[in-house]
Write a protein that holds these residues in place. Structure first.
Motif, PDB file in Angstrom:
ATOM      1  N   LEU A 163      -2.459   5.757  15.161  1.00  0.00           N
ATOM      2  CA  LEU A 163      -3.690   6.753  14.835  1.00  0.00           C
ATOM      3  C   LEU A 163      -3.940   6.471  13.113  1.00  0.00           C
ATOM      4  CD1 LEU A 163      -5.538   9.038  15.745  1.00  0.00           C
ATOM      5  CD2 LEU A 163      -4.166  10.466  14.673  1.00  0.00           C
ATOM      6  N   PHE A 164      -3.179   6.750  12.504  1.00  0.00           N
ATOM      7  CA  PHE A 164      -3.321   6.426  11.013  1.00  0.00           C
ATOM      8  C   PHE A 164      -3.752   5.020  10.498  1.00  0.00           C
ATOM      9  CE2 PHE A 164      -0.726  10.148  11.048  1.00  0.00           C
ATOM     10  CZ  PHE A 164      -1.244  11.146  10.174  1.00  0.00           C
ATOM     11  N   ALA A 165      -3.096   4.160  11.123  1.00  0.00           N
ATOM     12  CA  ALA A 165      -3.608   2.814  11.096  1.00  0.00           C
ATOM     13  C   ALA A 165      -5.019   2.506  11.425  1.00  0.00           C
ATOM     14  CB  ALA A 165      -2.375   1.811  11.439  1.00  0.00           C
ATOM     15  N   ASN A 166      -5.536   3.166  12.481  1.00  0.00           N
ATOM     16  CA  ASN A 166      -6.418   2.600  12.969  1.00  0.00           C
ATOM     17  C   ASN A 166      -7.794   3.536  12.508  1.00  0.00           C
ATOM     18  OD1 ASN A 166      -6.525   0.655  15.438  1.00  0.00           O
ATOM     19  ND2 ASN A 166      -4.765   2.076  15.669  1.00  0.00           N
ATOM     20  N   ILE A 167      -7.635   4.863  11.813  1.00  0.00           N
ATOM     21  CA  ILE A 167      -8.559   5.675  11.318  1.00  0.00           C
ATOM     22  C   ILE A 167      -8.994   5.570   9.789  1.00  0.00           C
ATOM     23  CG2 ILE A 167      -8.495   7.202  13.402  1.00  0.00           C
ATOM     24  CD1 ILE A 167      -7.085   9.221  11.799  1.00  0.00           C
ATOM     25  N   VAL A 168      -7.733   5.419   9.133  1.00  0.00           N
ATOM     26  CA  VAL A 168      -7.965   5.054   7.750  1.00  0.00           C
ATOM     27  C   VAL A 168      -8.656   3.972   7.136  1.00  0.00           C
ATOM     28  CG1 VAL A 168      -6.902   5.155   5.576  1.00  0.00           C
ATOM     29  CG2 VAL A 168      -6.119   6.563   7.154  1.00  0.00           C
ATOM     30  N   THR A 169      -9.941   3.906   6.661  1.00  0.00           N
ATOM     31  CA  THR A 169     -10.682   3.156   6.306  1.00  0.00           C
ATOM     32  C   THR A 169      -9.887   2.041   5.279  1.00  0.00           C
ATOM     33  OG1 THR A 169     -11.794   4.090   4.400  1.00  0.00           O
ATOM     34  CG2 THR A 169     -12.883   4.215   6.597  1.00  0.00           C
ATOM     35  N   PRO A 170     -10.377   0.471   5.325  1.00  0.00           N
ATOM     36  CA  PRO A 170      -9.900  -0.251   4.214  1.00  0.00           C
ATOM     37  C   PRO A 170     -10.155   0.203   2.766  1.00  0.00           C
ATOM     38  CG  PRO A 170     -10.851  -1.482   5.816  1.00  0.00           C
ATOM     39  CD  PRO A 170     -11.359  -0.059   6.228  1.00  0.00           C
ATOM     40  N   GLU A 171     -11.349   0.839   2.642  1.00  0.00           N
ATOM     41  CA  GLU A 171     -11.566   1.347   1.303  1.00  0.00           C
ATOM     42  C   GLU A 171     -10.545   2.409   0.765  1.00  0.00           C
ATOM     43  OE1 GLU A 171     -14.879  -0.697   3.317  1.00  0.00           O
ATOM     44  OE2 GLU A 171     -13.652   1.209   3.821  1.00  0.00           O
ATOM     45  N   ALA A 172     -10.070   3.085   1.659  1.00  0.00           N
ATOM     46  CA  ALA A 172      -9.295   4.398   1.174  1.00  0.00           C
ATOM     47  C   ALA A 172      -7.948   3.893   0.498  1.00  0.00           C
ATOM     48  CB  ALA A 172      -9.190   5.167   2.456  1.00  0.00           C
ATOM     49  N   TYR A 173      -7.388   2.662   0.964  1.00  0.00           N
ATOM     50  CA  TYR A 173      -6.047   2.024   0.488  1.00  0.00           C
ATOM     51  C   TYR A 173      -6.529   1.547  -0.943  1.00  0.00           C
ATOM     52  CZ  TYR A 173      -4.466   2.456   5.045  1.00  0.00           C
ATOM     53  OH  TYR A 173      -3.946   2.574   6.285  1.00  0.00           O
TER      54      TYR A 173
ATOM     55  N   ILE B 176      -7.713   3.285  -3.381  1.00  0.00           N
ATOM     56  CA  ILE B 176      -7.320   4.340  -4.540  1.00  0.00           C
ATOM     57  C   ILE B 176      -5.927   4.160  -4.899  1.00  0.00           C
ATOM     58  CG2 ILE B 176      -9.198   5.702  -3.668  1.00  0.00           C
ATOM     59  CD1 ILE B 176      -7.208   7.457  -2.603  1.00  0.00           C
ATOM     60  N   LEU B 177      -5.225   3.505  -4.447  1.00  0.00           N
ATOM     61  CA  LEU B 177      -3.779   3.337  -4.611  1.00  0.00           C
ATOM     62  C   LEU B 177      -3.531   2.428  -5.473  1.00  0.00           C
ATOM     63  CD1 LEU B 177      -2.342   3.671  -0.876  1.00  0.00           C
ATOM     64  CD2 LEU B 177      -2.135   5.447  -2.597  1.00  0.00           C
ATOM     65  N   PRO B 178      -2.220   2.387  -6.243  1.00  0.00           N
ATOM     66  CA  PRO B 178      -1.951   1.302  -7.103  1.00  0.00           C
ATOM     67  C   PRO B 178      -1.617   0.091  -6.222  1.00  0.00           C
ATOM     68  CG  PRO B 178      -0.630   3.318  -7.653  1.00  0.00           C
ATOM     69  CD  PRO B 178      -1.512   3.668  -6.522  1.00  0.00           C
ATOM     70  N   ALA B 179      -2.006  -1.010  -6.932  1.00  0.00           N
ATOM     71  CA  ALA B 179      -1.786  -2.243  -6.207  1.00  0.00           C
ATOM     72  C   ALA B 179      -0.458  -2.629  -5.505  1.00  0.00           C
ATOM     73  CB  ALA B 179      -2.283  -3.373  -6.829  1.00  0.00           C
ATOM     74  N   SER B 180       0.324  -2.132  -6.238  1.00  0.00           N
ATOM     75  CA  SER B 180       1.853  -2.215  -5.704  1.00  0.00           C
ATOM     76  C   SER B 180       2.068  -1.328  -4.674  1.00  0.00           C
ATOM     77  CB  SER B 180       2.739  -1.903  -6.837  1.00  0.00           C
ATOM     78  OG  SER B 180       2.571  -0.541  -7.418  1.00  0.00           O
ATOM     79  N   GLU B 181       1.586  -0.202  -4.361  1.00  0.00           N
ATOM     80  CA  GLU B 181       1.778   0.816  -3.443  1.00  0.00           C
ATOM     81  C   GLU B 181       0.814   0.356  -2.040  1.00  0.00           C
ATOM     82  OE1 GLU B 181       1.602   4.852  -4.617  1.00  0.00           O
ATOM     83  OE2 GLU B 181       2.850   4.278  -6.351  1.00  0.00           O
ATOM     84  N   ALA B 182      -0.166  -0.251  -2.116  1.00  0.00           N
ATOM     85  CA  ALA B 182      -1.054  -0.456  -0.948  1.00  0.00           C
ATOM     86  C   ALA B 182      -0.375  -1.402  -0.323  1.00  0.00           C
ATOM     87  CB  ALA B 182      -2.541  -0.864  -1.426  1.00  0.00           C
ATOM     88  N   PRO B 183      -0.746  -1.009   1.388  1.00  0.00           N
ATOM     89  CA  PRO B 183       0.014  -1.812   2.363  1.00  0.00           C
ATOM     90  C   PRO B 183      -0.912  -3.215   2.693  1.00  0.00           C
ATOM     91  CG  PRO B 183      -1.133  -0.025   3.448  1.00  0.00           C
ATOM     92  CD  PRO B 183      -1.278  -0.079   1.959  1.00  0.00           C
ATOM     93  N   ALA B 184      -0.509  -4.189   3.241  1.00  0.00           N
ATOM     94  CA  ALA B 184      -1.317  -5.315   3.515  1.00  0.00           C
ATOM     95  C   ALA B 184      -2.189  -4.760   4.546  1.00  0.00           C
ATOM     96  CB  ALA B 184      -0.383  -6.360   4.222  1.00  0.00           C
ATOM     97  N   THR B 185      -3.231  -5.697   4.908  1.00  0.00           N
ATOM     98  CA  THR B 185      -4.512  -5.358   5.667  1.00  0.00           C
ATOM     99  C   THR B 185      -4.005  -5.299   7.251  1.00  0.00           C
ATOM    100  OG1 THR B 185      -5.343  -7.682   5.795  1.00  0.00           O
ATOM    101  CG2 THR B 185      -5.839  -6.251   3.797  1.00  0.00           C
ATOM    102  N   ASN B 186      -3.046  -5.896   7.584  1.00  0.00           N
ATOM    103  CA  ASN B 186      -2.473  -6.044   9.035  1.00  0.00           C
ATOM    104  C   ASN B 186      -2.089  -4.505   9.517  1.00  0.00           C
ATOM    105  OD1 ASN B 186       0.402  -5.953   9.273  1.00  0.00           O
ATOM    106  ND2 ASN B 186      -0.134  -7.386   7.519  1.00  0.00           N
ATOM    107  N   THR B 187      -2.528  -4.318  10.858  1.00  0.00           N
ATOM    108  CA  THR B 187      -2.049  -3.165  11.478  1.00  0.00           C
ATOM    109  C   THR B 187      -0.712  -2.671  11.109  1.00  0.00           C
ATOM    110  OG1 THR B 187      -3.883  -3.315  13.196  1.00  0.00           O
ATOM    111  CG2 THR B 187      -2.160  -1.789  13.709  1.00  0.00           C
ATOM    112  N   GLU B 188      -0.016  -3.561  11.641  1.00  0.00           N
ATOM    113  CA  GLU B 188       1.715  -3.325  11.461  1.00  0.00           C
ATOM    114  C   GLU B 188       2.210  -2.638  10.157  1.00  0.00           C
ATOM    115  OE1 GLU B 188       5.659  -2.625  12.111  1.00  0.00           O
ATOM    116  OE2 GLU B 188       3.828  -2.852  13.584  1.00  0.00           O
ATOM    117  N   ALA B 189       1.255  -3.396   9.189  1.00  0.00           N
ATOM    118  CA  ALA B 189       1.858  -3.093   7.769  1.00  0.00           C
ATOM    119  C   ALA B 189       1.312  -1.592   7.456  1.00  0.00           C
ATOM    120  CB  ALA B 189       1.267  -4.007   6.805  1.00  0.00           C
TER     121      ALA B 189
END
Length: 718
Positions: free
Chosen positions: A147-157, A159-172
């Motif tokens: 659910l979270f992987a599908n509804i949180v927008t790419p832009e939302a990530y 705001i995180l430090p680059a070292s903490e943001a996940p990759a863009t694929n669903t599994e990550a």
């Protein structure tokens, strides 16, 4: 003498030693105090860092945040099916099971009374009678966080430090949310150690297309050490407050939340529809357009008992990933066919709405809002454009075309052009007695819901309740209080049909609908004369792709209470416990009250003409004159604001040169006596009734929630 001298020397040495010890102790105490202070500051800085991280989570799980590019932390494409979202939500329960909720209107009563409805809701609370909840357990798989992987927008990530943001694929992203919401995080910066854990507190399934997720701070400790070998340690422990419990809703919004809701607040031909002094709707009114108010003296005092909400859309865009409109909130004020349209309002939506309200008042319109603040800068709510879900339900299928479990509806075939509904006993005898004190018809025991398909409808052009001739199918149906459906052909016996009746009747094309009529009643009150089309236990939705013609009253066995009397009138069963409900839906055509409908026609039903309008046949026939009012209790959704009647003046005598000599007022068609059915706010809905095709999100910010709102105290370091 020598003894005295020695004694004095010993005393002096003792004083000097004591003074030296005091000096050393003082210096040590001062150093410890400084270390303690530094440790305290460091621990409090750790707490501030924790708050900052909680604010990141809050922004990412918000429907709107100024920190996120584009503003939306949560978004879901309209083409995502309800069943997919249901699956994602259920995964969050893990090994836990759904439990019925008992947080109703009375302590321990079934259901959930929500005191945090969406900002645009007309009520301060909303009831969900079949709500369920789970307390997540066993969340060991990353896929459980789909659910979270599908509804949180790419832009939302971002705001995180680059070292903490996940990759863009669903599994990550699933792994990111699993780690965030199940594991204890520990980080060290200098002498400060921060330990925190955020988790899913509970999951609510309010309806089949409305879920709520609660997040809570489970653990938060900030510890700092100072001094030699870290001898000085200060620790702060914190927990979330009630306002710090963050939640968000994912919902396809109901289209049953207003007396009238329009996409365009004009007729289909573009004519402006004014609210005037004759306007007195019971219940909320909504439009994706802007409202128009007359400022003509004598017509400039409209009154409303529910909330007014307008979005101010100037265009609408629909793609596979989004349904939007460009909003420019405004209002029309004036008279005649060309009122002044003003969209020149700035600031936040709240500021625009307040400015529009002032503009209306400053231009000779005196609205009685009855103490309910309007929202003239509301959100866009798109309407459905097809009846695919209703077609599937009638055929015993879910939205994905998979078989439903032990349920089915009825599909009217190509030779069936109409349907009659009525309540009767085992022999088909209709009910005839109305209990005016309790506002309900006296039903036999057992009572049945009868459904009679018609194979032909032939009507003359007169305004005549007997102006149509119907030919009915040889096969008719009846449904009992347990939703068991039977059929009978000709003079044969009743035989059971497999599956429970789910309430959906579907027709590809146009269809007529009628009730049992008024019989021999001579009552001047049409509500007490209109025999019921629906039994007290019935819920029916008639869905069609073409025009729907209403050819009679459509009344309930238990009369629904009007909006203004809902909480005050004393009847049995109470207003909120009356469960008979009807819906009429045309996905591409009009919903029309035909010429054969009686004066003061009674319509106790939800109606939706999502791409056209609700209107009255012959609404402008001056020779026929007034047909009374449409006594409507329900909820109406229409793309355009359709006509019910017409009033004005006409010339009755002329001069020899053809100029008008004398005039007289006239009325044609029906007036509007419209009331919202407040049971819809209590969770009642016709079966498989359409919802808005756009997924919406609400969150705790609508009730001043703040995930970083913490209670903290000094504690022993872990």
């Amino acid at each position: 003498m020598i003894v005295i001298v020695l004694f004095m020397l010993i005393l002096l040495a003792g004083v000097l030693a004591a003074s030296l010890q005091l000096g050393l102790s003082s210096r040590q105490s001062t150093a410890d105090q400084a270390s303690t202070l530094r440790a305290q500051y460091a621990a409090e800085s750790g707490l501030a860092l924790a708050r900052s991280r909680l604010q990141d989570v809050q922004a990412m799980l918000s429907f709107s945040s100024p920190r996120i590019t584009g503003g939306a932390g949560l978004k879901l494409a309209p083409n995502v099916k309800i069943s997919a979202v249901q699956d994602w939500v259920s995964r969050l329960c893990g090994t836990a099971t759904w439990q019925d909720m008992y947080d109703g209107r009375q302590p321990g009563a079934r259901g959930f009374l929500d005191k945090t409805p969406a900002p645009d809701d007309d009520a301060d609370e909303k009831f969900y009678p079949s709500a369920q909840k789970c307390t997540p357990a066993g969340l060991t798989l990353s896929s459980q966080f789909a659910l979270f992987a599908n509804i949180v927008t790419p832009e939302a990530y971002q705001i995180l430090p680059a070292s903490e943001a996940p990759a863009t694929n669903t599994e990550a992203r699933q792994v990111f949310w699993q780690n965030l919401l199940t594991q204890t995080g520990k980080s060290t910066a200098g002498s400060t150690t921060l330990t925190s854990k955020v988790g899913i507190d509970r999951v609510l399934r309010l309806t089949s297309n409305h879920s709520r997720i609660y997040l809570a701070v489970r653990e938060l400790n900030a510890a700092a050490t100072e001094g030699t070998a870290g001898r000085i340690r200060r620790t702060i422990t914190a927990s979330g407050t009630q306002t710090g419990l963050w939640w968000f809703d994912i919902v396809q919004p109901s289209l049953l939340d207003a007396t009238i809701q329009t996409d365009y607040q004009t007729s289909a031909t573009g004519g402006v529809i004014y609210f005037t002094s004759r306007t007195n709707f019971q219940g909320p009114l909504k439009t994706n357009d802007v409202f128009a108010f007359s400022n003509t003296s004598g017509s400039n005092t409209p009154s409303f008992s529910g909330k007014l909400t307008s979005a101010g859309c100037i265009n609408r865009t629909e793609t596979a990933i989004d349904i939007t409109c460009t909003r420019e909130p405004g209002v029309r004020v004036g008279s005649g066919s060309n009122p002044t349209l003003n969209r020149n309002f700035t600031g936040t939506d709240s500021a625009k709405s307040t400015a529009i309200q002032s503009y209306i008042a400053n231009n000779s319109v005196n609205i009685n809002y009855n103490g309910i603040t309007p929202n003239f800068a509301g959100q866009y709510q798109p309407f459905p454009t097809n009846s695919g879900n209703q077609s599937n339900a009638a055929n015993g299928l879910d939205e994905s075309g998979q078989p439903l479990i032990n349920e089915r509806g009825l599909v009217l075939g190509s030779t069936q052009v109409g349907v009659q509904l009525y309540v009767g006993d085992a022999n088909g005898n209709q009910v005839t007695q109305y209990d005016a004190a309790q506002r309900k018809w006296t039903e036999p025991n057992p009572a049945y819901q009868y459904i009679k398909p018609a194979t032909s409808v032939s009507c003359n052009s007169d305004f005549d309740v007997n102006g149509c001739t119907y030919t009915y199918s040889s096969t008719i149906y009846r449904v009992d209080a347990n939703k068991n459906i039977s059929q009978k052909t000709g003079n044969g016996a009743w035989t059971a049909v497999s599956g429970k009746f789910n309430g959906v009747i579907y027709k590809a094309g146009g269809v007529s609908i009628l009730g049992p009529g008024r019989g021999t009643s001579t009552s001047s009150d049409s509500v007490t004369a209109a025999r019921p089309a629906l039994a007290s236990f019935s819920g029916i939705t008639l869905a069609a792709t073409g025009d729907v013609a209403i050819r009679s009253d459509l009344a309930m066995s238990q009369t629904p209470c009007t909006y203004d009397e809902y909480t005050t009138i004393q009847v049995q069963p109470p207003c909120a416990d009356r469960n008979n409900v009807m819906g009429i839906f045309s996905s591409t055509g009009d919903v029309t009250v035909s010429r054969q409908a009686p004066d003061n026609v009674v319509l106790q039903t939800a109606m939706m003409s999502s791409q056209q309008e609700f209107n009255v046949e012959g609404y402008d026939n001056i020779d026929r004159g007034s047909r009374g009012v449409v006594k409507f209790t329900g909820s109406l959704v229409e793309k355009y604001y359709g006509p019910n009647g017409l009033s004005g003046t006409r010339c009755v005598t002329y001069y020899s040169n053809g100029n008008c000599r004398t005039t007289q007022p006239f009325e044609a068609g029906y007036g509007r006596d419209y009331s919202y059915d407040r049971r819809f706010l209590d969770g009642l809905a016709p079966p498989y009734y359409p919802v808005s095709p756009k997924w919406d999100f609400y969150d705790a910010s609508s009730r001043d929630g703040d995930f970083s709102d913490l209670l903290w105290k000094q504690a022993t370091a872990p």
